[in-house]
Structure formats: structure tokens, C-alpha cells
Motif scaffolding. Structure first.
Motif, PDB file in Angstrom:
ATOM      1  N   LEU A 101     -29.375  48.382 -43.351  1.00 22.76           N
ATOM      2  CA  LEU A 101     -29.560  49.341 -42.185  1.00 22.76           C
ATOM      3  C   LEU A 101     -30.919  49.928 -42.254  1.00 22.76           C
ATOM      4  O   LEU A 101     -31.646  50.178 -40.946  1.00 22.76           O
ATOM      5  CB  LEU A 101     -28.579  50.092 -41.760  1.00 22.76           C
ATOM      6  CG  LEU A 101     -27.416  49.690 -41.487  1.00 22.76           C
ATOM      7  CD1 LEU A 101     -26.243  50.782 -41.213  1.00 22.76           C
ATOM      8  CD2 LEU A 101     -27.336  48.878 -40.124  1.00 22.76           C
ATOM      9  N   LEU A 102     -31.385  50.102 -43.382  1.00 28.89           N
ATOM     10  CA  LEU A 102     -32.466  50.942 -43.785  1.00 28.89           C
ATOM     11  C   LEU A 102     -33.798  50.439 -42.940  1.00 28.89           C
ATOM     12  O   LEU A 102     -34.607  51.034 -42.311  1.00 28.89           O
ATOM     13  CB  LEU A 102     -32.849  51.154 -45.395  1.00 28.89           C
ATOM     14  CG  LEU A 102     -34.067  52.163 -45.610  1.00 28.89           C
ATOM     15  CD1 LEU A 102     -33.557  52.703 -46.771  1.00 28.89           C
ATOM     16  CD2 LEU A 102     -35.230  51.362 -45.802  1.00 28.89           C
ATOM     17  N   PRO A 103     -34.216  49.013 -43.310  1.00 26.12           N
ATOM     18  CA  PRO A 103     -35.364  48.447 -42.552  1.00 26.12           C
ATOM     19  C   PRO A 103     -35.463  48.820 -41.016  1.00 26.12           C
ATOM     20  O   PRO A 103     -36.428  48.799 -40.414  1.00 26.12           O
ATOM     21  CB  PRO A 103     -35.393  47.023 -42.941  1.00 26.12           C
ATOM     22  CG  PRO A 103     -34.523  47.044 -44.370  1.00 26.12           C
ATOM     23  CD  PRO A 103     -33.591  48.125 -43.999  1.00 26.12           C
ATOM     24  N   PHE A 104     -34.203  48.479 -40.562  1.00 20.49           N
ATOM     25  CA  PHE A 104     -34.117  48.604 -38.987  1.00 20.49           C
ATOM     26  C   PHE A 104     -34.199  50.107 -38.314  1.00 20.49           C
ATOM     27  O   PHE A 104     -34.721  50.254 -37.632  1.00 20.49           O
ATOM     28  CB  PHE A 104     -32.865  47.982 -38.737  1.00 20.49           C
ATOM     29  CG  PHE A 104     -32.536  46.675 -38.828  1.00 20.49           C
ATOM     30  CD1 PHE A 104     -33.124  45.409 -38.202  1.00 20.49           C
ATOM     31  CD2 PHE A 104     -31.726  46.195 -40.066  1.00 20.49           C
ATOM     32  CE1 PHE A 104     -33.026  44.254 -38.418  1.00 20.49           C
ATOM     33  CE2 PHE A 104     -31.793  44.748 -40.248  1.00 20.49           C
ATOM     34  CZ  PHE A 104     -32.044  43.652 -39.521  1.00 20.49           C
ATOM     35  N   ARG A 143     -37.407  51.245 -36.239  1.00 19.55           N
ATOM     36  CA  ARG A 143     -36.839  52.007 -35.059  1.00 19.55           C
ATOM     37  C   ARG A 143     -37.722  53.740 -34.977  1.00 19.55           C
ATOM     38  O   ARG A 143     -38.133  53.956 -33.991  1.00 19.55           O
ATOM     39  CB  ARG A 143     -35.542  52.457 -35.000  1.00 19.55           C
ATOM     40  CG  ARG A 143     -34.898  53.187 -33.893  1.00 19.55           C
ATOM     41  CD  ARG A 143     -33.363  53.552 -33.957  1.00 19.55           C
ATOM     42  NE  ARG A 143     -33.209  54.443 -34.831  1.00 19.55           N
ATOM     43  CZ  ARG A 143     -32.361  54.663 -35.605  1.00 19.55           C
ATOM     44  NH1 ARG A 143     -30.825  54.005 -35.158  1.00 19.55           N
ATOM     45  NH2 ARG A 143     -31.967  55.592 -36.350  1.00 19.55           N
ATOM     46  N   ASP A 144     -37.488  54.219 -36.103  1.00 21.76           N
ATOM     47  CA  ASP A 144     -38.157  55.765 -36.209  1.00 21.76           C
ATOM     48  C   ASP A 144     -39.296  55.974 -36.436  1.00 21.76           C
ATOM     49  O   ASP A 144     -39.934  57.089 -36.271  1.00 21.76           O
ATOM     50  CB  ASP A 144     -37.068  56.301 -37.032  1.00 21.76           C
ATOM     51  CG  ASP A 144     -35.591  56.169 -36.444  1.00 21.76           C
ATOM     52  OD1 ASP A 144     -35.295  56.340 -35.378  1.00 21.76           O
ATOM     53  OD2 ASP A 144     -34.714  56.380 -37.476  1.00 21.76           O
ATOM     54  N   ASN A 145     -40.143  54.983 -37.379  1.00 21.13           N
ATOM     55  CA  ASN A 145     -41.343  55.355 -37.877  1.00 21.13           C
ATOM     56  C   ASN A 145     -42.517  54.225 -37.606  1.00 21.13           C
ATOM     57  O   ASN A 145     -42.437  53.111 -38.206  1.00 21.13           O
ATOM     58  CB  ASN A 145     -41.241  55.501 -39.401  1.00 21.13           C
ATOM     59  CG  ASN A 145     -42.385  55.860 -40.103  1.00 21.13           C
ATOM     60  OD1 ASN A 145     -43.569  55.936 -39.592  1.00 21.13           O
ATOM     61  ND2 ASN A 145     -42.085  56.608 -41.161  1.00 21.13           N
ATOM     62  N   PRO A 146     -43.351  54.726 -36.515  1.00 19.90           N
ATOM     63  CA  PRO A 146     -44.490  53.728 -36.110  1.00 19.90           C
ATOM     64  C   PRO A 146     -45.206  53.233 -37.405  1.00 19.90           C
ATOM     65  O   PRO A 146     -45.697  51.991 -37.508  1.00 19.90           O
ATOM     66  CB  PRO A 146     -44.979  54.624 -34.971  1.00 19.90           C
ATOM     67  CG  PRO A 146     -44.113  55.496 -34.609  1.00 19.90           C
ATOM     68  CD  PRO A 146     -43.307  55.945 -35.804  1.00 19.90           C
ATOM     69  N   LYS A 190     -41.616  53.402 -46.403  1.00 15.12           N
ATOM     70  CA  LYS A 190     -41.157  54.422 -45.248  1.00 15.12           C
ATOM     71  C   LYS A 190     -41.947  55.691 -44.879  1.00 15.12           C
ATOM     72  O   LYS A 190     -42.032  56.065 -43.946  1.00 15.12           O
ATOM     73  CB  LYS A 190     -39.743  54.933 -45.587  1.00 15.12           C
ATOM     74  CG  LYS A 190     -38.668  55.534 -44.663  1.00 15.12           C
ATOM     75  CD  LYS A 190     -37.379  55.541 -44.918  1.00 15.12           C
ATOM     76  CE  LYS A 190     -36.424  56.361 -43.788  1.00 15.12           C
ATOM     77  NZ  LYS A 190     -35.268  56.367 -43.941  1.00 15.12           N
ATOM     78  N   GLU A 191     -42.441  55.911 -46.224  1.00 18.06           N
ATOM     79  CA  GLU A 191     -43.152  57.683 -46.031  1.00 18.06           C
ATOM     80  C   GLU A 191     -44.264  57.334 -46.316  1.00 18.06           C
ATOM     81  O   GLU A 191     -45.187  58.420 -46.224  1.00 18.06           O
ATOM     82  CB  GLU A 191     -42.452  58.700 -46.710  1.00 18.06           C
ATOM     83  CG  GLU A 191     -41.050  58.932 -46.354  1.00 18.06           C
ATOM     84  CD  GLU A 191     -40.930  59.651 -44.902  1.00 18.06           C
ATOM     85  OE1 GLU A 191     -42.025  60.294 -44.805  1.00 18.06           O
ATOM     86  OE2 GLU A 191     -40.082  59.421 -44.382  1.00 18.06           O
ATOM     87  N   GLY A 192     -45.132  56.077 -46.777  1.00 13.21           N
ATOM     88  CA  GLY A 192     -46.401  56.166 -47.194  1.00 13.21           C
ATOM     89  C   GLY A 192     -46.792  56.820 -48.507  1.00 13.21           C
ATOM     90  O   GLY A 192     -48.126  57.069 -48.676  1.00 13.21           O
TER      91      GLY A 192
END
Length: 293
Positions: free
Chosen positions: A236-239, A243-246, A87-89
Motif C-alpha cells: 500500500l505504501l507506493p499508492f 496519493r499524498d505527496n506530489p 517518500k520524504e526526499g
């Protein structure tokens, strides 16, 4: 401020007990309010007596299967670290460094002090109830002994708490370094009152599964059974990530490609099909070379 004839004084330092705190035009403000108003504003969901009695059984399972289960805290820490990477690298090495920092729990650690004062230490599987976290945070800022006792001995609950908070703490530190240079030399409460801390702690909490999220039904069901809201938020987290993080899309795509390649390799081993289907789909498995085929 005057509401229906009742006058509430503006608080000098928002975020303290008995103070209703909110954000207005990008600034953190607070007003001194009666205890019943603070309770209603911070305790949205109340459970009745029957649910509280039934939840006692769940609490026993919570202690046995989660709090004092060494296997759970190890796997949960690895999953949280992997989630923060996707999610955040955030590299797992940074999560590991934060884990060590959290376990050491030094009284003068500026990162831990600012993180706790900013409200980052919200918990779900490990640690104290939310109503006690504020008290703990105040103690750690005023009493070195309070900070030393925050983690305690090297018990599974303590290590599980450290593993759960480590990725969040690392994201908080990384974001604060970007948003507020020199913040480690500032007072922890001064840092907590800054816009930078608000943004950093928000990103830190969302780096893994945010257990504060959830609807009324899932939170009520969570008082009766384990992992209800965790399962919903984890699904829901992966979706939300896609959606929010390219950038997360590319990391997730790389992970999926690696998993597909690993599965293709595992399928070359006949013993792979002897493993239960739930384990093949739910775990990361690596088959060793066969001695029979």
C-alpha cells in the motif's frame, strides 16, 4: 473528569505509565486511570492461548531468518533508506549519519533522547516489545547507563535496529529543526510534550513502512506467519505515496525511469535471461559485460 460516577484526575505530565493520553484541540492531555483501563486502551488486539502457542514457531523463524541474519539487516536498511528518499526526499547520506549516531548511542545525545521520549522508537522486526519500550525510554532519560545499554554490542539485532530507525531519526531531526528552533537545548520531556515533536515523530514513523498500521485480520495473521502485515503495508505504501505527496511522484517517476533504462541495458546480455524471473523483477541487477558473446 467525571465518567459514570468515576472521577479521573488530570495528569501533570501526560505520557507516563497509568496515564491515558490523547490530543484535544491541538493540546496533549492525560488523565490518571486504573491499570485495566490503560491496558484496554493500549492493547487493542489480544490473542488467545492457541494462537500464542502456534506463534512460538514463528518466533523461532523470526530469530533465525531476521534477528540474527546479517544479510537481512543489510538489505532491510538499504530498502528503508531508499523508501525514505522516495517518500520524504531524505538523502541516503543523512540516513547513514543517523545510523552512526544510533550505533554510538551517546547518553547525552539530545536528538536520541527527544526521539525516544516522543515515541518514535516503535519497532517491528527488531527490538523490544511495545510494553517494554516505555520503560526503556524512561530509563534513557534518567540513567546514563540505561541509554548505554539500549543498543548493546554490535550484534545483528542491534545493527538491524539501528538501520531500521536511522531514516526515521533523520526525518525527525530534520522536521524538528524546521518546527522548533533551539529544541536540542531543551529538556527531552519538554520537547516530547510539544506540538512540533508530535508532528515530527508522526512524519518520521511514516517515512518508512509503519508497522503499527494494519487491520485486525492482518495483525492476527502476523502472529502466525512472517511478513503478513509488512507485505500489506509495503504494497500500500507506493499508492499512499502517490496519493499524498506530489514531490514523491516525481522521485518515484525518476526511479522508475532509471529502472527501465537499466532493464533495457540488462536485456542486451543473453545471460540476463538465465536469471530466475523472481530475481529479475524483485532485485536491482546490473549485468557485467559478457565474455562469451
Amino acid at each position: 473528569i467525571n465518567i459514570a460516577g468515576d472521577v479521573f484526575r488530570k495528569a501533570v505530565r501526560p505520557g507516563q505509565p497509568g496515564v491515558l493520553t490523547y490530543w484535544e484541540n491541538g493540546k496533549r492531555v492525560g488523565y490518571e486511570v486504573p491499570d485495566w483501563i490503560a491496558k484496554e486502551a493500549t492493547h487493542v488486539i489480544e490473542t488467545n492461548e492457541l494462537i500464542q502457542i502456534v506463534s512460538c514457531v514463528k518466533n523461532l523463524s523470526l530469530a533465525g531468518f531476521i534477528d540474527w541474519n546479517p544479510g537481512f539487516f543489510i538489505s532491510n536498511s538499504i530498502i528503508d533508506s531508499a523508501t525514505a528518499f522516495l517518500k520524504e526526499g531524505l538523502m541516503p547520506t543523512r540516513s547513514a549519519n543517523s545510523f552512526v549516531r544510533y550505533v554510538r548511542n551517546q547518553a547525552d545525545d539530545p536528538v536520541l533522547r527527544a526521539y525516544r521520549a516522543s515515541g518514535g522508537e516503535q519497532l517491528r522486526f527488531y527490538g523490544r516489545e511495545p510494553k517494554n519500550l516505555a520503560k526503556l525510554a524512561r530509563e534513557t532519560l534518567t540513567d546514563a547507563k540505561g541509554l548505554k545499554s539500549a543498543i548493546g554490542k554490535f550484534t545483528p539485532p542491534s545493527l538491524g535496529m539501528a538501520g531500521e530507525q536511522a531514516p526515521r531519526l533523520a526525518v525527525f531531526e530534520r522536521e524538528m529543526n524546521k518546527l522548533l528552533p533551539g529544541w536540542k537545548g531543551m529538556d527531552a520531556l519538554e520537547v516530547a510534550d510539544s506540538d512540533a515533536a508530535r508532528k515530527a515523530v508522526s512524519k518520521a514513523v511514516e517515512a518508512t513502512i509503519n508497522f503499527v498500521r494494519g487491520g485486525y485480520l492482518t495483525k492476527q495473521a502476523s502472529t502466525l506467519a512472517l511478513f503478513v502485515n509488512a507485505a500489506v503495508q509495503g504494497t500500500l505504501l507506493p499508492f499512499r505515496m502517490l496519493r499524498d505527496n506530489p514531490a514523491a511522484r516525481w522521485r518515484l517517476a525518476g526511479f522508475m525511469a532509471t529502472k527501465m533504462g537499466l532493464d533495457a541495458y540488462n536485456m542486451t546480455s543473453p545471460e540476463y535471461y538465465d536469471i530466475p524471473l523472481a530475481l529479475r523483477y524483485g532485485y536491482l541487477l546490473v549485468m557485467l559485460p559478457s565474455e562469451e558473446y
